[in-house]
Write a protein that holds these residues in place. Sequence first.
Motif, PDB file in Angstrom:
ATOM      1  N   THR A  60       0.698  -1.088   0.017  1.00 43.06           N
ATOM      2  CA  THR A  60      -0.495  -0.004   0.192  1.00 43.06           C
ATOM      3  C   THR A  60       0.728   1.129  -0.253  1.00 43.06           C
ATOM      4  N   LEU A  61       1.938   1.539   1.205  1.00 48.15           N
ATOM      5  CA  LEU A  61       3.092   2.576   0.896  1.00 48.15           C
ATOM      6  C   LEU A  61       3.798   2.046  -0.395  1.00 48.15           C
ATOM      7  N   ALA A  62       4.010   1.102  -0.801  1.00 48.27           N
ATOM      8  CA  ALA A  62       4.603   1.132  -2.373  1.00 48.27           C
ATOM      9  C   ALA A  62       3.416   2.115  -3.593  1.00 48.27           C
TER      10      ALA A  62
ATOM     11  N   GLU B 207       3.800   6.414  -5.484  1.00 48.02           N
ATOM     12  CA  GLU B 207       3.941   6.369  -6.411  1.00 48.02           C
ATOM     13  C   GLU B 207       3.230   7.118  -7.178  1.00 48.02           C
ATOM     14  N   THR B 208       1.435   7.699  -6.572  1.00 53.46           N
ATOM     15  CA  THR B 208       1.485   8.610  -6.861  1.00 53.46           C
ATOM     16  C   THR B 208       1.538   9.559  -6.353  1.00 53.46           C
TER      17      THR B 208
ATOM     18  N   SER C 259      -2.529  15.295  -2.384  1.00 55.41           N
ATOM     19  CA  SER C 259      -2.371  14.275  -2.514  1.00 55.41           C
ATOM     20  C   SER C 259      -2.382  12.999  -1.627  1.00 55.41           C
ATOM     21  N   SER C 260      -1.830  13.890  -0.353  1.00 53.38           N
ATOM     22  CA  SER C 260      -1.892  12.868   0.690  1.00 53.38           C
ATOM     23  C   SER C 260      -2.739  12.611   2.018  1.00 53.38           C
TER      24      SER C 260
ATOM     25  N   GLU D 174       9.443   4.933   5.528  1.00 55.67           N
ATOM     26  CA  GLU D 174      11.066   5.959   4.988  1.00 55.67           C
ATOM     27  C   GLU D 174      10.466   6.947   4.215  1.00 55.67           C
ATOM     28  N   ILE D 175      10.224   6.727   2.840  1.00 54.86           N
ATOM     29  CA  ILE D 175      10.362   7.084   2.264  1.00 54.86           C
ATOM     30  C   ILE D 175       9.390   8.908   1.863  1.00 54.86           C
TER      31      ILE D 175
END
Lengths: 203, 203
Positions: free
Chosen positions: B70-72, B76-77, B97-98, B126-127
Amino acid sequence: MTAAGDTQRRQRADARRNIAAILDAALACLSRDPDASIGDIARTAGVGRVTLYGHFPTRAELVDAVFARTLAEADETLNTVDLTGDPRAALARLVASSWQIVNRHRALLQAAQRTIGSGRIREQHEIPHQRVQALIKRGRREGVFRTDLPTTWLMAAFHNVLHGAADEIAAGRLNEKAAGRTIVATLLAAFTAPGQLVQQVPL
Amino acid sequence: MTAAGDTQRRQRADARRNIAAILDAALACLSRDPDASIGDIARTAGVGRVTLYGHFPTRAELVDAVFARTLAEADETLNTVDLTGDPRAALARLVASSWQIVNRHRALLQAAQRTIGSGRIREQHEIPHQRVQALIKRGRREGVFRTDLPTTWLMAAFHNVLHGAADEIAAGRLNEKAAGRTIVATLLAAFTAPGQLVQQVPL
């Protein structure tokens, strides 16, 4: 005075002592580990599990009771805070008294979140919520706090910044000595309307 | 091409399909109920429990994997968001967006908090954390965001205000349509230094 009356009074006094010991033990155990078991708590209280279950039939009832007692004690402290005068200074005083209570009981709150749920936690927070609400409403009426966002949202910000600070302290990212000032500086800015100057932290 | 090779390829394709179905089912089930069981998830995925356990030996490993996926996808978005230009406008775009991602995955986050713990959740973030950190640091260098509080604290405020908004929406106290603007208005003010004017929400 009859012997039967004596026995009854002694039993009631024993029950009160046991309940107090169980609540003290629950607070100590849950503060170390939000998942502390009934067995741990009974052992720490120095009572048997049967005695504990006699007073608190489920773990959830015990967590609810210790959470209620902790909030009632916090309320006694917060009731002494002077919330009159400049709403910004009053906010600073309320934060100064509140954040350490929130920080001290971070693990107990986690236990409550896992056990009694957010609806019941909110019910139990009614008095502290009303205190924050009254201060924010007065600040809005006096033109000091922003009115472009709802009061409920500013109350949520108050709550989230205090609890967020406890998380940051626990993670070692916020110095406990700086926490009070950091929280006040954040909330005073967050409560300022667009086009207004952010004020210094009043002390 | 040998028959054995065919069989191996077919088995690998089956495994990939099963893993995808299990992760889809886990996301669906945990989004409805953070305490959804392995049995519920296997049933929804249309696979047996033995097959599920073959890919994810524990419930925690499954929660970890669905949270990571889900985080990955969120990443991308968020990678498409323009974070250049005025740091305030960039913050508004990043929030826009978040917050919906945070809001949509509120129950999954609760499942992760109960299962894999806050340390691992933070590792997995982390990202997105680096993205927020880079923007806040640039805003500080350019004199737009306050420097009297640490960057880590402003990052925590970003995180807490977004997640606090999701809680307020879930409780019916914040209108979903107003959420994006409310979050931006709160963070822009919170990131303003004492003595500075709070800016309007840029759009």
